[in-house]
Scaffold this active site. Structure first.
Site, PDB file in Angstrom:
ATOM      1  N   HIS A 221      -0.806  40.586  64.597  1.00  0.00           N
ATOM      2  CA  HIS A 221      -0.544  42.114  64.404  1.00  0.00           C
ATOM      3  C   HIS A 221      -0.975  42.321  63.097  1.00  0.00           C
ATOM      4  O   HIS A 221      -1.359  43.696  62.808  1.00  0.00           O
ATOM      5  CB  HIS A 221       0.647  42.453  64.685  1.00  0.00           C
ATOM      6  CG  HIS A 221       1.812  41.783  63.376  1.00  0.00           C
ATOM      7  ND1 HIS A 221       2.423  40.800  63.752  1.00  0.00           N
ATOM      8  CD2 HIS A 221       1.912  42.256  62.348  1.00  0.00           C
ATOM      9  CE1 HIS A 221       3.240  40.583  62.851  1.00  0.00           C
ATOM     10  NE2 HIS A 221       2.818  41.359  61.846  1.00  0.00           N
ATOM     11  N   ASP A 254       0.949  35.869  69.056  1.00  0.00           N
ATOM     12  CA  ASP A 254       0.851  36.710  67.769  1.00  0.00           C
ATOM     13  C   ASP A 254       0.402  35.891  66.730  1.00  0.00           C
ATOM     14  O   ASP A 254       0.515  35.772  65.593  1.00  0.00           O
ATOM     15  CB  ASP A 254       2.156  37.263  67.411  1.00  0.00           C
ATOM     16  CG  ASP A 254       2.288  38.358  66.269  1.00  0.00           C
ATOM     17  OD1 ASP A 254       1.098  38.871  66.080  1.00  0.00           O
ATOM     18  OD2 ASP A 254       3.015  38.665  65.555  1.00  0.00           O
ATOM     19  N   SER A 336       4.081  39.153  56.902  1.00  0.00           N
ATOM     20  CA  SER A 336       3.561  38.778  58.350  1.00  0.00           C
ATOM     21  C   SER A 336       2.267  37.872  58.140  1.00  0.00           C
ATOM     22  O   SER A 336       1.442  38.358  57.318  1.00  0.00           O
ATOM     23  CB  SER A 336       3.113  39.871  59.019  1.00  0.00           C
ATOM     24  OG  SER A 336       4.220  40.657  59.529  1.00  0.00           O
TER      25      SER A 336
END
Length: 492
Positions: A221, A254, A336
């Site tokens: 992402h 992910d 992230s």
């Protein structure tokens, strides 16, 4: 009324001497007659005694007052005139004359009180005592400091250490947060992704060096917006920035792998740990760029393991599923893709999601509330190897469609699959294990299953071809069997 002198000593009247003299002779009385006749009580020097109070009232309030003593001891009628002479000879000797040691008339008695300076000293002593009491009341520290200062005056050397005496080569012990961060930071980069659209939208995330060839491991992402025609750059803690391109990405996991287009020599990959051996309570260190603040280091512990998490990529794409490591290390949007390290500095996970008070998972939520989730590094490593090798992810599957909405009773196999296809793939892993539509899977690989997302999270911790024990319920009976996982290539 003027208040200029409030709080200060008021200066004495120039006409009033600071040292009490022998009472001067009033101007109206000639000195010779006041010397006192030598005969008869009628000649007693009563006028002198009567005027003494008038002279005393002109003295400062703090001055000693010898005149009242004279009033208490009137002149002896039989005293010779020569005894009174010294009191009237004083003016000739200058002003002010020194105070007499004994009264100039009458019977000798106690000496005149000391000079006015003495009462001031006593007052000063009282003030000093009050100040000392205040210091003591202020705390033991003040008293100790005063004592130390006094001791220093006695020749004892000071214990103060100047900055110049600090060792020049101070080093942090291995295993401390500072030592781990100093080693890991050069291998962690801030990723800036920009889409290829006219608006040039993008975001900021984190990645870390996977190998010396320049591969960077991060979240899908983080790079999804720039995957098709966009631009990517990676900036390291030394300030140097490099362009990068996507090697492969896996939406379901992910996970994504980038490669620096002009990778510098001397890249130092971060060591990979073993996420299967992590224990609840182990120390954790997270590195990332929360809200764009690059090279941020936060700490915490492993709060839980095997936490099923489903999160979106923020672009409306497919959800990702992980059996995550939960940590209370502060993780925010921008963390992230960054590494979650153990106390030795080895990567045990990739920081991927947080849960906020709104109840959702993902990086679009509000700030950290101490519920952060990381992809176990063992799973991420398997995905990265596959992406570097083929550019496409490979997923293990059981060949059955399960209900993704219900939670609490297990993962129920649906009656029909997507597009009216069979929910149990003919001759697939589930079919071979004896599973049928309507069965409720309650256990997988020794882990309890309470929903469809939890089941997928556990399946994806394995590899295609693994044999896993599975427990399900049918018609009120609990059945255990073994399933050999199949595979699916690419994101669908």
């Amino acid at each position: 009324m003027s208040t200029e002198n409030e709080g200060k000593a008021v200066p004495g009247d120039p006409a009033a001497p600071s040292v009490p003299p022998t009472p001067p002779v009033p101007p109206s009385a000639p000195p010779a007659p006041e010397a006192g006749p030598s005969s008869g009580p009628e000649s007693s020097p009563a006028p002198t005694v009567q005027e003494a109070p008038t002279v005393q009232t002109a003295q400062p309030p703090h001055a000693a007052q010898p005149a009242p003593a004279a009033a208490e001891h009137p002149t002896d009628p039989g005293a010779p005139a020569s005894h009174a002479a010294p009191a009237h000879a004083a003016p000739a000797g200058g002003w002010p004359p020194p105070p007499p040691t004994v009264p100039s008339w009458g019977t000798p008695h106690a000496p005149v009180p000391a000079a006015p300076a003495a009462p001031r000293k006593r007052t000063g002593g009282l003030v000093a005592a009050v100040l000392a009491a205040a210091l003591v009341a202020g705390g033991i520290g003040g008293g100790i400091g005063y004592w130390a200062a006094e001791r220093g005056d006695d020749g004892i050397s000071s214990t103060t250490v100047s900055a110049g005496e600090t060792p020049a080569s101070f080093k942090r012990d291995p295993g401390t947060v500072a030592a781990v961060a100093a080693t890991a930071l050069p291998s962690v980069g801030t990723i800036k992704a920009k889409s290829g659209g006219s608006q040039g939208e993008g975001g900021t995330g984190t990645g870390f060096v996977y190998d010396q060839e320049g591969h960077i491991l991060t979240n899908n992402h983080v790079v999804a917006s720039a995957a098709d025609g966009g631009t990517l750059s990676v900036t390291f803690s030394d300030g140097k920035s490099y362009d990068a391109e996507v090697v492969g990405r896996a939406e379901g996991y992910d996970v994504a792998v980038l490669k620096l287009t002009n990778a510098p020599k001397g890249l130092k990959p971060l060591p990979l740990g073993d996420s299967d051996k992590v224990a609840v309570g182990d120390s954790t260190i997270a590195i990332g760029a929360p809200f764009g603040l690059s090279n941020t280091v936060t700490t915490g512990i492993i709060s839980a393991k095997n936490r099923p998490v489903a999160s979106g990529d923020g672009t409306g794409g497919s959800n990702s599923y992980m059996s995550a490591l939960q940590t209370d290390a502060s993780i925010n949007p921008g963390n992230s893709g960054g590494p979650l390290l153990d106390a030795s500095g080895a990567v045990i996970g990739i920081n991927s999601a947080i849960q906020s008070t709104s109840g959702g998972f993902g990086q679009s939520q509000a700030g950290s509330i101490g519920l952060g989730f990381a992809i176990p590094v063992n799973q991420a490593k398997n995905v990265a190897q596959q992406l570097i090798k083929t550019g496409k992810p490979v997923y293990p599957v059981i060949g059955a469609t399960v209900n993704m909405n219900d939670k609490g009773e297990g993962a129920e196999i649906a009656e029909r699959g997507t597009g009216s296809t069979p929910s149990v793939t003919p001759n697939g892993p589930a079919a071979k294990a004896g599973l049928k539509p309507g069965d409720v899977i309650t256990g997988f690989g020794g882990h309890q299953i309470d929903s469809g997302p939890t089941l997928i999270s556990e399946i994806w911790t394995h590899k295609p071809g693994d044999s896993v024990e599975i427990t399900y319920e049918r018609d009120g009976r609990s059945v255990t069997t073994t399933v050999v996982l199949g595979e699916r290539t690419g994101d669908s």
